[in-house]
Structure formats: C-alpha cells, structure tokens
Scaffold this motif. Structure first.
Motif, PDB file in Angstrom:
ATOM      1  N   GLY A 366       0.787  -1.228   0.000  1.00 38.83           N
ATOM      2  CA  GLY A 366       0.000   0.000   0.000  1.00 38.83           C
ATOM      3  C   GLY A 366       0.814   1.271   0.000  1.00 38.83           C
ATOM      4  O   GLY A 366       0.281   2.360   0.256  1.00 38.83           O
ATOM      5  N   ILE A 367       2.111   1.176  -0.290  1.00 42.93           N
ATOM      6  CA  ILE A 367       2.993   2.350  -0.305  1.00 42.93           C
ATOM      7  C   ILE A 367       3.116   2.869  -1.734  1.00 42.93           C
ATOM      8  O   ILE A 367       3.567   2.136  -2.623  1.00 42.93           O
ATOM      9  CB  ILE A 367       4.394   2.010   0.242  1.00 42.93           C
ATOM     10  N   HIS A 368       2.703   4.096  -1.956  1.00 42.78           N
ATOM     11  CA  HIS A 368       2.861   4.683  -3.289  1.00 42.78           C
ATOM     12  C   HIS A 368       4.341   4.933  -3.559  1.00 42.78           C
ATOM     13  O   HIS A 368       5.058   5.475  -2.721  1.00 42.78           O
ATOM     14  CB  HIS A 368       2.096   6.006  -3.386  1.00 42.78           C
ATOM     15  N   VAL A 369       4.806   4.549  -4.747  1.00 40.83           N
ATOM     16  CA  VAL A 369       6.196   4.734  -5.152  1.00 40.83           C
ATOM     17  C   VAL A 369       6.218   5.604  -6.404  1.00 40.83           C
ATOM     18  O   VAL A 369       5.453   5.365  -7.345  1.00 40.83           O
ATOM     19  CB  VAL A 369       6.892   3.389  -5.436  1.00 40.83           C
ATOM     20  N   GLY A 429       9.325  18.613  -3.622  1.00 40.84           N
ATOM     21  CA  GLY A 429       8.007  19.101  -3.229  1.00 40.84           C
ATOM     22  C   GLY A 429       6.997  17.981  -3.134  1.00 40.84           C
ATOM     23  O   GLY A 429       6.161  17.947  -2.224  1.00 40.84           O
ATOM     24  N   PHE A 430       7.074  17.035  -4.069  1.00 40.44           N
ATOM     25  CA  PHE A 430       6.157  15.892  -4.028  1.00 40.44           C
ATOM     26  C   PHE A 430       6.360  15.092  -2.750  1.00 40.44           C
ATOM     27  O   PHE A 430       5.410  14.674  -2.090  1.00 40.44           O
ATOM     28  CB  PHE A 430       6.382  15.003  -5.248  1.00 40.44           C
ATOM     29  N   ALA A 431       7.633  14.878  -2.390  1.00 42.40           N
ATOM     30  CA  ALA A 431       7.926  14.101  -1.187  1.00 42.40           C
ATOM     31  C   ALA A 431       7.456  14.807   0.076  1.00 42.40           C
ATOM     32  O   ALA A 431       7.179  14.159   1.092  1.00 42.40           O
ATOM     33  CB  ALA A 431       9.423  13.810  -1.103  1.00 42.40           C
ATOM     34  N   MET A 432       7.380  16.150   0.032  1.00 41.49           N
ATOM     35  CA  MET A 432       6.926  16.898   1.201  1.00 41.49           C
ATOM     36  C   MET A 432       5.469  16.598   1.546  1.00 41.49           C
ATOM     37  O   MET A 432       5.058  16.697   2.695  1.00 41.49           O
ATOM     38  CB  MET A 432       7.070  18.400   0.958  1.00 41.49           C
ATOM     39  N   ALA A 437       4.886   8.013   1.181  1.00 39.65           N
ATOM     40  CA  ALA A 437       5.215   7.653  -0.197  1.00 39.65           C
ATOM     41  C   ALA A 437       6.728   7.599  -0.348  1.00 39.65           C
ATOM     42  O   ALA A 437       7.450   8.371   0.272  1.00 39.65           O
ATOM     43  CB  ALA A 437       4.622   8.670  -1.175  1.00 39.65           C
ATOM     44  N   LEU A 438       7.195   6.679  -1.173  1.00 40.45           N
ATOM     45  CA  LEU A 438       8.621   6.598  -1.479  1.00 40.45           C
ATOM     46  C   LEU A 438       8.858   7.334  -2.789  1.00 40.45           C
ATOM     47  O   LEU A 438       8.397   6.901  -3.845  1.00 40.45           O
ATOM     48  CB  LEU A 438       9.069   5.138  -1.596  1.00 40.45           C
ATOM     49  N   GLN A 470      10.770  17.017   8.158  1.00 42.11           N
ATOM     50  CA  GLN A 470      11.506  15.845   7.699  1.00 42.11           C
ATOM     51  C   GLN A 470      11.031  15.467   6.307  1.00 42.11           C
ATOM     52  O   GLN A 470       9.854  15.599   5.979  1.00 42.11           O
ATOM     53  CB  GLN A 470      11.301  14.671   8.663  1.00 42.11           C
ATOM     54  N   ASN A 471      11.968  15.010   5.492  1.00 42.99           N
ATOM     55  CA  ASN A 471      11.657  14.650   4.121  1.00 42.99           C
ATOM     56  C   ASN A 471      12.425  13.385   3.769  1.00 42.99           C
ATOM     57  O   ASN A 471      13.620  13.272   4.055  1.00 42.99           O
ATOM     58  CB  ASN A 471      12.052  15.798   3.182  1.00 42.99           C
ATOM     59  N   GLY A 472      11.750  12.444   3.138  1.00 52.50           N
ATOM     60  CA  GLY A 472      12.365  11.152   2.854  1.00 52.50           C
ATOM     61  C   GLY A 472      12.749  10.950   1.408  1.00 52.50           C
ATOM     62  O   GLY A 472      12.838   9.803   0.948  1.00 52.50           O
ATOM     63  N   ILE A 473      13.004  12.019   0.662  1.00 49.62           N
ATOM     64  CA  ILE A 473      13.349  11.867  -0.749  1.00 49.62           C
ATOM     65  C   ILE A 473      14.623  11.047  -0.905  1.00 49.62           C
ATOM     66  O   ILE A 473      15.531  11.091  -0.070  1.00 49.62           O
ATOM     67  CB  ILE A 473      13.508  13.247  -1.431  1.00 49.62           C
TER      68      ILE A 473
END
Length: 671
Positions: A366-369, A429-432, A437-438, A470-473
């Motif tokens: 269920g994780i959007h990539v 920005g998308f990752a924010m 989401a990965l 925090q941002n996981g990009i």
C-alpha cells in the motif's frame, strides 16, 4: 506581439496557436465596457489597498533597520493575490500552494480554502518546482485529476523571472503528463530593476515575461498603479486557469520606491529613474482620490478603513487515493527483456531485480512509489525496463508493476524533461506532501546532480534544520571510476559527505541531516529502499548506485538474503577464509561500493585470501562506529587500511579517516 486594449493593460497572446483560446482572450479585452466595477467592488478594493499599505508602514515603524524587500511601489500585489484566490475559490479551488521570494505572507478568503506558503531560500526562483511538486502531490492524493480543487500561484521578480534558468525548466514541466498541475498563475512583480541592474543589462528580450511564450501562456501586462486594471486582469487570469487549465502570467508593471531594499540607496546607480519615482504619489493616495472624486467613498469612511483585520488559516486534511489496477492486456514486449525470469530460475537476483522487488513489495503493502528522472523508465544503462513498449503498436506501453495486486498502491515511473534543477525540486516538493510515499529521483549520471546543486544545498541538506520538516526523498546517483574520464564517472561523494552535519569526534551516533550509502549487493539495495519507508522517521537518502555492477557476475544476491529476518547491513564484514584466520590477518582493508570486487579479484590473484580481510562500509553516514570497531577487533594484529577508486582528495577518504581513527583513539596503525 503585444496588443494594448486600454491605457493600463497590454496583452500578449497572438503567439498562441489555439483559435478558441485567442477568441476567449479577445472577448475579455476587446468587448466595450468590460472593466466596470460595482460600488461594493471598488470599496472592497480600496479596503485591501489600505490593508496592504498600512501593513507596510507598520513593518517600517516596527523594524526600521531591517531589510524587508517591501511592497512600496507595488502595493496592489496584495489585492491582486486576494482577487486571484477569491475568483479561484468561486471556481471550486479548495487549496492554494504559493511560492515567492524573500517575503512571507498568509492571506485567506472567507470561503473554506487552504493557503500554503512554501519556505524559499534567497536563491530566487528555486522554490518554483518545489511548489509544483507539492501541488501535484496534493492533487494526486485527493483524486483531483484535473486540478480543479488544488492550484498553485508563483510570485516572481522581473529580473529573476528572465534570468534564472529554473523558470524555463519549471515552465517546461507544465504540460508533461506526470508533472502538470493543470495551470499555474504566475504573478511577476515587475519593478524594472534587479538590485542595481536595469533591464537593458539584465535581459536580451523586450519583456521579462517572454520566457512564458514557450508554453503558449497568455501574458497580461498591467500598470500596478491602476488597482482596478489589476483586479480585472487577475480575475481574467483566474478564469483562464479555470477554463483551460493552462499557465497564465500577470505582469505587474511597478517600481521599487526604496530601491532593492529599505537599506539601499538607488540613486547611486539609477538617479534619473529615482528622481521620477520620488515624484510619484503612492498608489493608495491615487486610488483614494479617484474614488472620492467619483463619489464612491468619502474621507470619513476612508479613515475608518485604516485598521488591519486578522484572518485565520483553516487547514484541510489530505485524503489518500488508492487506485485498484486489475486489467489484463495482451502485450508484445521486446525479446531481450527476459532477465528477471532467467535470474529467478537461478535463485539469484541482480541489481535491477533487487530494485524491482523492493519497489514491488512496497506497492503491495500500500505504499505509493514514484520514480522520476531522465530515462528512468528504461534506465540509463538499459537495466530497468519498468515501462514496456509494445513492439507492434506505436505508443502502446505497459507498466507491469501496476498489476501486482488488485489492492496495491499505484506506481508512478516517468521520464522527466532534460532538467535536474527543476525536476529534483519538483520531486522534493512531491515528497513533502506525504511521508507515506517513497519518492526517488535518479540522475542520468551521478555528476548530473551538479546542475541541481541549489536544491541539494538549500533544501535537502539543511531542510530539517531550516524548515523543521523531515523529508524522505531518495537520490540515486550512478557512480564509478570506470575509464570514462572526469565526466560521467564521479557522483562527487565528497560533496555529500562534507555536507553531513556530524562531528568526527562524536561517538556514538548523532541526529544526522541525511543518510549516505553505497551498496555493493542487490540485497542490501533492496533492504535500504524498504528501510527508507519503514523507518519511524524521515531523512533524505543519498545512494551512490553502480554502473558496471549492474551486470557484474559477482554482484548477485540470493533470495535468502531478502527473507523475513534479514535487514540492511550497514557494514558487511569479511566472510571468506580470512575470517577463519583472524590471528593471521595482516591487513584489514575497509572500502565501499564497486572497488570491493576489484580488491577481491586482486587478492585472489596474489594468493592473499588468508592474510588480507576486506570489509565493506555500506552506510557512510551516519558512520557505523560500532560495527567498524567490532570488525577491527576481530583482527588485532592487522594494519587498518582504506581503499577507494577516487583520488585521495576526493571520494570518501577525508571523511572516513578521522572516524576510523576515532574508534581506536589513534592507537591502531592505519592508512
């Protein structure tokens, strides 16, 4: 071509190659009497001008010695933004994401609308793609496929709009299927001076907005000293965006009353211009006198308007969209794309399959990539093939990873425009927008990140410290000194390690600003991608990915290395015959990445497999002090060495040396 329709408005649209759009614009400006306003509209506009002007005066009194980059000379900007937001709200917009240089504002209409302002560094225009990425993400997660509920507004300066390449890069994302936000309203505060540089020296084009022509965006030039003209143009801009879902530019032709900032003396460099500016009445005074002369307001009500109102921001939660994909499509893929089947029959996996399984398993959970970058669909080195092309039908494609499970999350993989700066900002920005989401950006070659250095330096490296976010990009940077010369070889790991915020004398670990890894096995790559989304916190992840290892016969992993109970290995110790002869080991070589395979080959050639141990540091930051110490203590008689492909003043050497020395307080022979 510019066509003037009234004293204070000019419109550029004749380059637009769509007759319907041109006719639409003509109706808005060539029809007699279009700029008629009711008494209430004029009073509302005047009240907004009062708020804008008085707020600037308050700031000047309160912080008289600070640089504000104030609005004096373009006070109509605030009413302009209010008009855009009001009209967009009427058209169904619920959320507006804004980006702008220097100043911070937050205004909300009386309607239920979320207004989000992105933090921007002093690198003018750097925030543009970040805003677009966040807007796209919010549209994605609430199912707004047409951009009717979420929109972006970008504010620009005239000199930066014309001079910064990121503006062009961002415009070129506007109509790409995986990047479009279905129309952005660009507002250019055109004060006709870039610090001390006038337009004759600042650009080669007649107007600062000419860059917008590249996407056929209509450009409205309007005199900022005519608030009614500004209000009308902003209404039209909002209607254009709602009608055609394409970009539009409002060019507010104004001036800086106090020069570049409040501490500046513009007479040094633009004396004639500023002699004229000093003679100009403030726009509020001009408009108030006009309305008084018309009888629309009297002096007494005007005085009562001089009280600023406070508005509240109402935050709306995002709704998460899950798309079910269960379609069977007969497809004729290329005959060469069968590596996965072959590898599976051998019960081993290579780099591409390790990545495929990592992303696929997250999708199933269920994780959007989202994977973006130049040529990422196939991979720069033709190793990925995440988008299959039908060999018999033109433009017919299939993304197999979107058909793993009926209840999976969607997989977005998209080749980007030939841009690093713009696209990396977009993905950031998308990752924010969602920590769940990965989001991965891959450079075509690792050194290509240098044209996106501003995003890395200003947003990714210091993001948590500056913005408390925090941002996981994930950045995938192909790296390897493999005979290509100075270009397309090094991803410049030394730069990323220099930007780590740790102290080499600090032991144990610290709160790092990002994670830097160089995996040497497909299984470890599999685990680090999964770990990135399964961690209870988010940090940017920098991965130096391989080139030759993509097909190296030794760079394979067993499926057993990915079973439950396995995990990412920050350090892979010596596991050969030297590990069984610890007392006889004379040298313990630490290394990272591809050079490990070169070392093992040379060790075997020289017959040193019993006396030389080789250990791989897979995670460079945060540095694995504990594992390095444990590995070195296995070989008490061994000299500690570091080996890398790169020159001594590049790569990892300057980073790892003091840290390994710190483990033993400089008591072991090293280097």
């Amino acid at each position: 071509m510019q066509m003037a329709y009234c004293q204070h408005i000019g419109v550029e649209f004749m380059f637009i190659n769509d007759l319907q759009q041109c006719q639409w614009i003509r109706q808005k400006f060539e029809k007699p009497g279009v700029m008629q306003f009711t008494l209430d509209e004029k009073r509302t506009l005047l009240a907004r001008m009062v708020r804008s002007t008085r707020f600037e005066e308050f700031l000047q009194r309160k912080w008289s010695s600070e640089k504000r980059f104030g609005l004096e000379g373009c006070e109509s900007l605030i009413p302009a933004l209010k008009t855009i937001i009001d009209k967009s709200s009427e058209n169904g917009v619920e959320s507006v994401i804004m980006g702008m240089p220097h100043r911070r504002i937050n205004r909300v209409t009386d309607r239920h609308i979320t207004l989000s302002l992105m933090a921007n560094p002093s690198h003018l225009e750097a925030v543009d793609p970040v805003v677009q990425g966040k807007t796209k993400a919010e549209q994605f997660y609430c199912g707004d496929s047409d951009g009717k509920r979420v929109m972006s507004i970008l504010l620009h300066g005239d000199a930066a709009f014309a001079g910064q390449g990121i503006v062009y890069e961002t415009f070129h994302l506007s109509d790409l299927p995986s990047y479009t936000t279905h129309g952005t309203i660009h507002v250019v505060v055109n004060n006709q001076i870039g610090f001390t540089t006038d337009p004759r020296m600042a650009r080669s084009s007649p107007y600062p907005t000419d860059v917008a022509r590249v996407v056929n965006a209509p450009i409205f030039h309007v005199n900022a000293d005519d608030p009614e003209a500004v209000m009308y143009v902003c209404n039209v801009a909002a209607q254009w965006r709602a009608t055609f879902h394409k970009d539009v530019v409002v060019d507010l032709v104004s001036y800086r009353r106090n020069g570049h900032n409040e501490m500046d003396e513009p007479m040094f460099t633009q004396p004639l211009m500023y002699k004229q500016i000093k003679k100009q009445k403030p726009v509020l005074q001009k408009y108030a006198e006009k309305l008084i002369a018309e009888g629309a307001v009297t002096v007494r009500p005007l005085v009562s308007m001089k009280k600023c109102s406070v508005t509240l921001v109402r935050w709306l939660p995002l709704c998460l969209l899950r798309i079910s994909l269960s379609t069977e499509v007969p497809f004729h893929s290329h005959l060469c794309i069968h590596r996965q089947t072959v590898m599976k029959s051998q019960f081993t996996l290579d780099w591409a399959l390790g990545e495929y399984m990592a992303l696929g398993s997250l999708l199933k959970e269920g994780i959007h990539v989202r994977l973006s970058g130049q040529d990422v669909e196939r991979g720069t080195f033709s190793h990925r093939h995440h988008v299959l092309h039908d060999q018999n039908v033109d433009k017919r494609t299939c993304i197999p990873m979107n058909y793993i499970d009926p209840n999976q999350a969607p997989y977005t993989v998209c080749n980007s425009s030939l841009s690093e700066y713009g696209v990396l900002g977009f993905e950031l920005g998308f990752a924010m927008a969602s920590p769940d989401a990965l989001v991965l950006w891959e450079a075509q070659f690792g050194d290509f990140h240098n044209t996106a250095q501003c995003i890395i330096d200003q947003f990714i490296s210091p993001g948590q410290a500056k913005c408390v976010r925090q941002n996981g990009i994930v950045l995938l940077l192909p790296h390897g000194m493999e005979g290509m010369g100075p270009e397309h070889s090094s991803a410049r790991p030394e730069r990323f390690l220099q930007m780590c915020n740790d102290d080499p004398d600090t032991y144990p670990l610290y709160d790092c600003n990002w994670i830097v890894v160089n995996c040497s096995t497909p299984a470890n790559y599999f685990h680090v991608l999964r770990r990135q989304i399964l961690l209870p916190f988010r940090k940017p992840l920098i991965i130096f990915t391989p080139k030759s290892l993509l097909r190296h016969p030794e760079a394979k992993s067993s499926f057993d290395d990915m079973l439950p109970g396995t995990h990412f290995r920050r350090l892979i110790p010596e596991e050969g015959s030297a590990s069984q002869n610890s007392a006889g080991v004379k040298r313990l070589i630490f290394c990272t990445g591809k050079v490990y395979y070169d070392l093992t080959k040379e060790r075997k050639t020289r017959g040193l497999e019993d006396t030389v141990a080789i250990s791989r540091i897979e995670q460079l930051s945060p540095f694995p002090f504990d594992l390095v110490k444990a590995e070195a203590e296995k070989y008490p008689q061994a000299q500690l060495l570091w080996c890398q492909e790169e020159h001594k003043n590049q790569g990892y050497y300057d980073y790892v040396k003091p840290r390994i020395s710190r483990v033993f307080n400089n008591t072991r022979p090293t280097w």
